[in-house]
Scaffold this active site. Structure first.
Site, short mmCIF file in Angstrom:
data_model
loop_
_atom_site.label_atom_id
_atom_site.label_comp_id
_atom_site.label_asym_id
_atom_site.label_seq_id
_atom_site.Cartn_x
_atom_site.Cartn_y
_atom_site.Cartn_z
N ASP A 74 -31.78 -24.34 -10.87
CA ASP A 74 -32.09 -25.71 -10.44
C ASP A 74 -32.62 -26.61 -11.57
O ASP A 74 -31.93 -27.53 -12.01
CB ASP A 74 -33.02 -25.72 -9.21
N ASP A 100 -44.87 -14.44 -9.50
CA ASP A 100 -44.02 -13.24 -9.44
C ASP A 100 -43.07 -13.26 -10.64
O ASP A 100 -43.01 -14.23 -11.38
CB ASP A 100 -43.23 -13.18 -8.12
N ASP A 131 -39.14 -12.74 -11.93
CA ASP A 131 -37.73 -12.64 -11.55
C ASP A 131 -36.92 -12.16 -12.74
O ASP A 131 -37.20 -12.53 -13.89
CB ASP A 131 -37.20 -14.02 -11.13
P1 ATP Z 1 -42.37 -19.69 -8.09
O1 ATP Z 1 -41.97 -18.25 -7.94
O2 ATP Z 1 -43.52 -19.92 -8.98
O3 ATP Z 1 -42.47 -20.41 -6.81
P2 ATP Z 1 -39.79 -19.90 -9.32
O4 ATP Z 1 -39.23 -20.94 -10.24
O5 ATP Z 1 -39.88 -18.51 -9.85
O6 ATP Z 1 -41.19 -20.44 -8.85
P3 ATP Z 1 -38.22 -18.77 -7.20
O7 ATP Z 1 -37.99 -19.32 -5.84
O8 ATP Z 1 -38.97 -17.51 -7.36
O9 ATP Z 1 -38.93 -19.94 -8.02
O10 ATP Z 1 -36.80 -18.66 -7.89
C1 ATP Z 1 -36.60 -18.02 -9.14
C2 ATP Z 1 -35.59 -18.79 -9.96
O11 ATP Z 1 -34.33 -18.80 -9.29
C3 ATP Z 1 -35.93 -20.26 -10.16
O12 ATP Z 1 -36.80 -20.45 -11.24
C4 ATP Z 1 -34.56 -20.85 -10.41
O13 ATP Z 1 -34.13 -20.59 -11.72
C5 ATP Z 1 -33.68 -20.05 -9.47
N1 ATP Z 1 -33.57 -20.70 -8.15
C6 ATP Z 1 -34.30 -20.47 -7.06
N2 ATP Z 1 -33.93 -21.22 -6.03
C7 ATP Z 1 -32.92 -21.97 -6.46
C8 ATP Z 1 -32.08 -22.96 -5.86
N3 ATP Z 1 -32.25 -23.32 -4.59
N4 ATP Z 1 -31.11 -23.51 -6.64
C9 ATP Z 1 -30.93 -23.13 -7.91
N5 ATP Z 1 -31.70 -22.22 -8.53
C10 ATP Z 1 -32.67 -21.64 -7.84
MG MG Z 2 -40.44 -16.77 -8.79
#
Ligand code: ATP
Ligand code: MG
Length: 430
Positions: free
Chosen positions: A136, A56, A58
């Site tokens: 994170d 996805d 963001d």
């Molecule tokens: P994927 O969507 O592939 O699972 P993602 O890295 O995009 O991985 P998401 O859960 O969609 O993960 O979160 C988007 C972004 O928001 C992350 O890449 C990170 O930068 C931030 N993020 C999400 N959850 C946290 C958290 N618990 N603590 C700090 N930052 C976070």
């Molecule tokens: Mg994501």
């Protein structure tokens, strides 16, 4: 950690803006045109840099949630702990988060930590650099600017990406304490990306895992689904067990792991393959596999208390799900489905003329049948003829199906007669 802003120009990275979803581009340019800063961030940028297709997209922006809402008719504001905007294009959702800022200072009433240091509210807004250090892992804090196709890196994410390292931004212990779910995220990304978790972040998981016990159970359920239904479930299982985290999520399964493991691994391997070919997966199926062994153990106890087979099965299903709910909350629609899959197993194991066609048209037949095949594939007692029978009957016309069921009746009578004869013979000997 030193914060040092680095801009990587288009010529120095491999992101091709054509690979970015059309909807994400629309959101970014509308925000930019309205005078706000807006960047693609997180998994979208990370996966594009790795040459993978993002799950996805963001967006991070300087616009406040209400300002985002004003710009997009198709916008929903969600979340209390962490307020976000979702821009909806049919089933495609672009997640838009306002830049987060530090919790100390003038707006600290919008932030909150509990006694353990866990963040329970995170709605303090900030600027781009502050946003980067609230994320994170360094590889998740890379920002892509569609205006000049450059990448902005404050935390050394580009270098960690190159060296395949998951490094927590800031003081790892504080960051795990703020949100223990980051430990599960570390495992998930390590499995998905095949990255190594940096040494301190790796070691602290063993020391701080217990903090996961205080996370709201619904959030743990969501994370568990992401771990096991994200396309890399088998690797996640192995890593979760290596980090002794699996036992916190599924203690009963961990206890029976010697018997359960092959079945769980087989199910996860099938799930990963299904996801790789774009097929849908159902969390209830996987949970029914995870909890099958513990359920069987309860069933044995109930049978020993002289309960009937079906009564023992019903009671054991209820018991195991109630106990599992103490560790992560399974939404009702899934727990019902898990029980249905289990409760149909005796029907599949003992098809009768009267019942078989009804079983076949049951809305859970497909899942229950797959479950039977899985049990057979891991060597559960002599299920092969039954698996073949159910596989065959699905390929037949209705009249052929009725014929197959008729044969069951003949076989059933023969079986009964044999049993009666045996009983008589043994009776005459005593
Ligand atoms: P994927 O969507 O592939 O699972 P993602 O890295 O995009 O991985 P998401 O859960 O969609 O993960 O979160 C988007 C972004 O928001 C992350 O890449 C990170 O930068 C931030 N993020 C999400 N959850 C946290 C958290 N618990 N603590 C700090 N930052 C976070
Ligand atoms: Mg994501």
């Amino acid at each position: 950690m030193k914060i040092h802003k680095k801009i990587i120009l288009q010529a120095k990275h491999q992101i091709n803006s054509d690979a970015i979803s059309h909807n994400a581009l629309k959101v970014l340019s509308r925000l930019n045109e309205a005078g706000y800063e807006a960047y693609l961030v997180g998994g979208g940028v990370r996966d594009l840099l790795l040459g993978e297709k993002p799950k996805d997209f963001d967006v991070a922006t300087s616009a406040k949630p209400e300002e985002v809402k004003r710009l997009f008719r198709n916008c929903r504001l969600i979340g209390r702990r962490f307020r976000l905007a979702h821009i909806l294009y049919g089933r495609d959702v672009i997640e838009v988060a306002t830049f987060r800022g530090p919790h100390e200072g003038e707006h600290s009433q919008h932030a909150g930590k509990n006694n353990e240091g866990r963040i329970i509210r995170d709605n303090v807004f900030g600027n781009l650099e502050e946003d980067a250090i609230r994320r994170d892992f360094t590889v998740n804090a890379l920002y892509y600017n569609i205006q000049d196709n450059s990448i902005i890196d404050f935390t050394g994410g580009m270098s960690d990406l190159k060296h395949k390292i998951l490094r927590m931004i800031g003081d790892t212990e504080v960051r795990y304490r703020e949100d223990p779910v980051r430990m599960l995220r570390a495992v998930r990304f390590a499995a998905k990306l095949n990255f190594k978790i940096e040494k301190t972040a790796h070691q602290l998981i063993f020391e701080m895992a217990d903090l996961l016990e205080n996370i709201p159970l619904a959030r743990l359920f969501d994370e568990t689904i992401k771990l096991f239904q994200g396309g890399y479930g088998l690797r996640c299982l192995h890593l979760l067990r290596e980090y002794q985290l699996f036992q916190l999520l599924f203690p009963m399964t961990e206890k029976s792991h010697v018997q359960s493991l092959t079945m769980i691994e087989q199910a996860l391997s099938n799930t990963d393959k299904r996801i790789a070919t774009g097929k849908s997966v159902n969390p209830a199926f996987f949970l029914s596999v995870l909890l099958w062994r513990p359920m069987q153990e309860f069933k044995q106890q109930f049978l020993a208390q002289e309960q009937h087979e079906m009564e023992a099965l019903l009671n054991a299903s209820r018991e195991v799900i109630i106990r599992q709910q103490a560790h992560l909350s399974i939404p009702k629609r899934f727990s019902l489905m898990i029980k249905e899959i289990w409760h149909m197993q005796p029907q599949l194991q003992h098809p009768t003329q009267k019942r078989a066609l009804r079983t076949l048209s049951n809305k859970r037949f497909r899942a229950a049948y797959d479950f039977l095949l899985l049990r057979h594939s891991v060597g559960e007692s002599d299920l092969e003829p039954l698996c073949d029978w159910w596989t065959q009957i699905q390929t037949k016309t209705l009249s052929e199906q009725e014929e197959m069921c008729g044969e069951l009746a003949v076989r059933g009578t023969k079986k009964r007669k044999r049993r009666n004869r045996r009983q008589k013979a043994s009776g005459s000997m005593t």
